[in-house]
Design a protein around this motif. Sequence first.
Motif, PDB file in Angstrom:
ATOM      1  N   ALA A   1      -8.821  -7.176  -7.514  1.00  0.00           N
ATOM      2  CA  ALA A   1      -8.478  -8.527  -7.069  1.00  0.00           C
ATOM      3  C   ALA A   1      -7.856  -8.506  -5.680  1.00  0.00           C
ATOM      4  O   ALA A   1      -8.176  -9.341  -4.821  1.00  0.00           O
ATOM      5  CB  ALA A   1      -7.527  -9.181  -8.070  1.00  0.00           C
ATOM      6  N   LEU A   2      -6.965  -7.543  -5.432  1.00  0.00           N
ATOM      7  CA  LEU A   2      -6.311  -7.461  -4.117  1.00  0.00           C
ATOM      8  C   LEU A   2      -7.322  -7.072  -3.044  1.00  0.00           C
ATOM      9  O   LEU A   2      -7.303  -7.617  -1.934  1.00  0.00           O
ATOM     10  CB  LEU A   2      -5.164  -6.447  -4.160  1.00  0.00           C
ATOM     11  N   ASP A   3      -8.228  -6.130  -3.363  1.00  0.00           N
ATOM     12  CA  ASP A   3      -9.264  -5.748  -2.403  1.00  0.00           C
ATOM     13  C   ASP A   3     -10.140  -6.942  -2.049  1.00  0.00           C
ATOM     14  O   ASP A   3     -10.436  -7.203  -0.875  1.00  0.00           O
ATOM     15  CB  ASP A   3     -10.143  -4.629  -2.981  1.00  0.00           C
ATOM     16  N   ALA A   4     -10.562  -7.686  -3.071  1.00  0.00           N
ATOM     17  CA  ALA A   4     -11.417  -8.855  -2.832  1.00  0.00           C
ATOM     18  C   ALA A   4     -10.696  -9.897  -1.997  1.00  0.00           C
ATOM     19  O   ALA A   4     -11.281 -10.503  -1.079  1.00  0.00           O
ATOM     20  CB  ALA A   4     -11.862  -9.451  -4.167  1.00  0.00           C
TER      21      ALA A   4
ATOM     22  N   LYS B   1      -6.490 -16.561  -7.597  1.00  0.00           N
ATOM     23  CA  LYS B   1      -7.794 -16.999  -8.107  1.00  0.00           C
ATOM     24  C   LYS B   1      -8.529 -15.844  -8.765  1.00  0.00           C
ATOM     25  O   LYS B   1      -9.152 -16.012  -9.832  1.00  0.00           O
ATOM     26  CB  LYS B   1      -8.622 -17.582  -6.962  1.00  0.00           C
ATOM     27  N   GLU B   2      -8.478 -14.647  -8.145  1.00  0.00           N
ATOM     28  CA  GLU B   2      -9.183 -13.483  -8.682  1.00  0.00           C
ATOM     29  C   GLU B   2      -8.578 -13.033 -10.015  1.00  0.00           C
ATOM     30  O   GLU B   2      -9.289 -12.601 -10.924  1.00  0.00           O
ATOM     31  CB  GLU B   2      -9.129 -12.326  -7.675  1.00  0.00           C
TER      32      GLU B   2
ATOM     33  N   ILE C   1      -2.450  -1.001  -3.630  1.00  0.00           N
ATOM     34  CA  ILE C   1      -2.439  -1.070  -2.162  1.00  0.00           C
ATOM     35  C   ILE C   1      -3.856  -1.335  -1.661  1.00  0.00           C
ATOM     36  O   ILE C   1      -4.818  -0.735  -2.154  1.00  0.00           O
ATOM     37  CB  ILE C   1      -1.923   0.249  -1.553  1.00  0.00           C
ATOM     38  N   SER C   2      -3.994  -2.232  -0.712  1.00  0.00           N
ATOM     39  CA  SER C   2      -5.289  -2.489  -0.071  1.00  0.00           C
ATOM     40  C   SER C   2      -5.109  -2.387   1.442  1.00  0.00           C
ATOM     41  O   SER C   2      -4.273  -3.082   2.025  1.00  0.00           O
ATOM     42  CB  SER C   2      -5.821  -3.871  -0.442  1.00  0.00           C
ATOM     43  N   GLU C   3      -5.873  -1.518   2.055  1.00  0.00           N
ATOM     44  CA  GLU C   3      -5.824  -1.353   3.514  1.00  0.00           C
ATOM     45  C   GLU C   3      -7.217  -1.667   4.046  1.00  0.00           C
ATOM     46  O   GLU C   3      -8.189  -0.981   3.718  1.00  0.00           O
ATOM     47  CB  GLU C   3      -5.406   0.061   3.887  1.00  0.00           C
TER      48      GLU C   3
ATOM     49  N   ARG D   1     -14.094  -3.556   6.404  1.00  0.00           N
ATOM     50  CA  ARG D   1     -14.199  -2.288   5.700  1.00  0.00           C
ATOM     51  C   ARG D   1     -12.891  -1.934   5.034  1.00  0.00           C
ATOM     52  O   ARG D   1     -11.829  -1.952   5.646  1.00  0.00           O
ATOM     53  CB  ARG D   1     -14.584  -1.193   6.702  1.00  0.00           C
ATOM     54  N   LEU D   2     -12.952  -1.594   3.743  1.00  0.00           N
ATOM     55  CA  LEU D   2     -11.760  -1.110   3.040  1.00  0.00           C
ATOM     56  C   LEU D   2     -11.448   0.301   3.487  1.00  0.00           C
ATOM     57  O   LEU D   2     -12.329   1.179   3.505  1.00  0.00           O
ATOM     58  CB  LEU D   2     -12.011  -1.111   1.529  1.00  0.00           C
ATOM     59  N   MET D   3     -10.195   0.535   3.859  1.00  0.00           N
ATOM     60  CA  MET D   3      -9.779   1.872   4.256  1.00  0.00           C
ATOM     61  C   MET D   3      -9.448   2.733   3.026  1.00  0.00           C
ATOM     62  O   MET D   3      -9.575   3.945   3.041  1.00  0.00           O
ATOM     63  CB  MET D   3      -8.575   1.788   5.190  1.00  0.00           C
ATOM     64  N   GLN D   4      -8.919   2.115   1.980  1.00  0.00           N
ATOM     65  CA  GLN D   4      -8.611   2.856   0.763  1.00  0.00           C
ATOM     66  C   GLN D   4      -8.572   1.890  -0.413  1.00  0.00           C
ATOM     67  O   GLN D   4      -8.634   0.707  -0.252  1.00  0.00           O
ATOM     68  CB  GLN D   4      -7.256   3.563   0.874  1.00  0.00           C
TER      69      GLN D   4
END
Length: 489
Positions: A48-51, A77-78, A126-128, A486-489
Motif C-alpha cells: 500500500a505504501l509503495d503504491a 485508500k489502499e 519503508i518506501s524509497e 522507480r522504487l529504490m527498495q
Amino acid sequence: MGLPDFFRDRRGNTAVMFGLFFSILIVSMAGAVDYSNVISRRSKAQDALDAATLAVAVLRPATVEQAQAAVKLRLDKELGDNPDKVVIGQFNYDTKTRTYYVTAKGTYKPFLLGVVNIKEIPYEVISETIQAANGTLELALVLDNTDSMGQILNGSSTRLDVLKTAATNLVNTVMTSANKDYVKVAVVPYADYVNVGLANRSQSWVSVGADYTVPAAAKTCTTISTKQVCTGGVYGTCDSIKDGVPIKVGCWKTPQTCTTVNITPYQSCNNPQPTYYKWYGCVRHQVDSKTKMLVLPDPLTAYTGVLETAQKCPTAIQPLSNDKTVVTNSIKGLVNSIGSYKPDTFIPGGLHWGVNTLSPPAPFKEGMAYDSKNKEPKKVIVLMTDGANTLYTNSSGQIVSAATGSPPTISSSLVAPTYTAQDNACKYAKGKNIEVFVIGLGVTDPTALSALKSCATDAQHYFDAQNANDLIEAFEIIGGKLSVVRLMQ
C-alpha cells in the motif's frame, strides 16, 4: 519410601513436565499464527505504501506538504479498513536526487499471544522512490527531415508538422522542472547529410577549407531566330516516387505535337555572376578506404566539411541540453526543404550522429561516460523515419542516388551495402547498451521495414505508425516509458 510411592512420584513429575510442555506448545502455535498474521499485515502495508508513493511521485505535487497529504490519502485508500491503524511516520523528499523516503508504522493486536501478556506487535515499512526519469537520462531524437516529410498527413498538417507536435510532447513529458538536472535531450535532424553547426567550424573533428569565390565568366550573347510551338495533348496525373514515397505528379498522358517556327531574330545575352562557395555546416560521412563501409561513430579522423553554393543539409544538430526551451525551439525549427534543396533519405547517417551526440568523446562532449547497465546515465535513441533509404552507398563508399527513370527504379547492387551500414550503426548503438526506439511512419518497403524493426532494441521498441494519431501516440508511449518512477527498495 516404598516402590509404589516412588512410581506415584514419577507420575506426578511426568504430569508436571507434560503440562509445561503443552503450555509451551500452545504458546508456540499461537506465536506461529500471530507471526504469520503480522507478516501478512506488514506485506499489505508495504504494498500500500509503495503504491501510494509511486502514484504521488507520478503526479509531482508542487510542495512536500502537498505530497505528504496525497500519500496519506492514497495510503488510506489502499489499506481500506486499516485494522492496524497504519500511519505515515517519516516523510522526506530529497530535491537533489528526486527521491521520496517514506515510512509507515502499524500495530498488530495478537489473537492468541495475549495469553502470555503480548498485547501489541509493532511493525514499520519503508518506501524509497525516485521521481521522474529512471536515473539520469540522455536522449537523442533522430528525426527525418527529408523531402517526403512535406506531404500532408492529416488534412492541413504535413508529416513534419505532426512530428514537431509529437516530439515536443515527448520533451515536455521527460523534461520537467523537477528533473531539470537529470534529463538532457539532443535533436538530430537528418536527410542525405547532417548539419553539425557553423559554430563548430574550428573544432579539431571538422576539416573545412576556406570559403571561396569563382569569378564571373565573360558575358556572351546568342542570336535567337526560332521557337517551339506545341499544340494538342492531354495533361493529367501520373504515379511517381518522392523521396521513396509514392505520389501523383502532373504529366502529359498524351504527348503534344511540337513544331519549330521562324521568328524575327533577336539577341539573348547572359548576365554572369560570381559563384560563392561557403560552408553551411554540412559534413560528409566517413568511409573506410578498405571496407568501403561507413566509419562507425567516435572516429579518429576529422569529418570533411562540404563547401556549397547553397545549404544542402538540414538544420543544425542540437547537442544534449537540459534547457527545455532550447530543445523545443530546435524542434520548432525543423525544415524539410531549403530553397531548391529537396533532401533525400540516408538513415545510417542519422543514426551515426545520434550516437555521436550521446558519446562522451568528440565530436560532442555533453554526454556522460557509458554505464554498462545503462542506468546512470540511461542513454536512449528515438529514430523516426517515414520510408526507405533513397540515397545509397556505392562500391567506393560514396553516397549516391540510385533512382533512375519515372517512376524511379533502384539498382539492387546498392541496396544491400546501404542496409548493412544501417544495421552496423544500430548494432554499434546497442553494443554500447543504448536503448533504441524506432518509429516508422507508413513504411511499406519490405527491406526498409525489416531493417527498422531489427534496429529497435526489441519488438516492443518498434512502433508502426500509419497516421497522425499513431505518430503522436508512439511518442507519448515512449515518453511514458522514459519518465517512469522507480522504487529504490
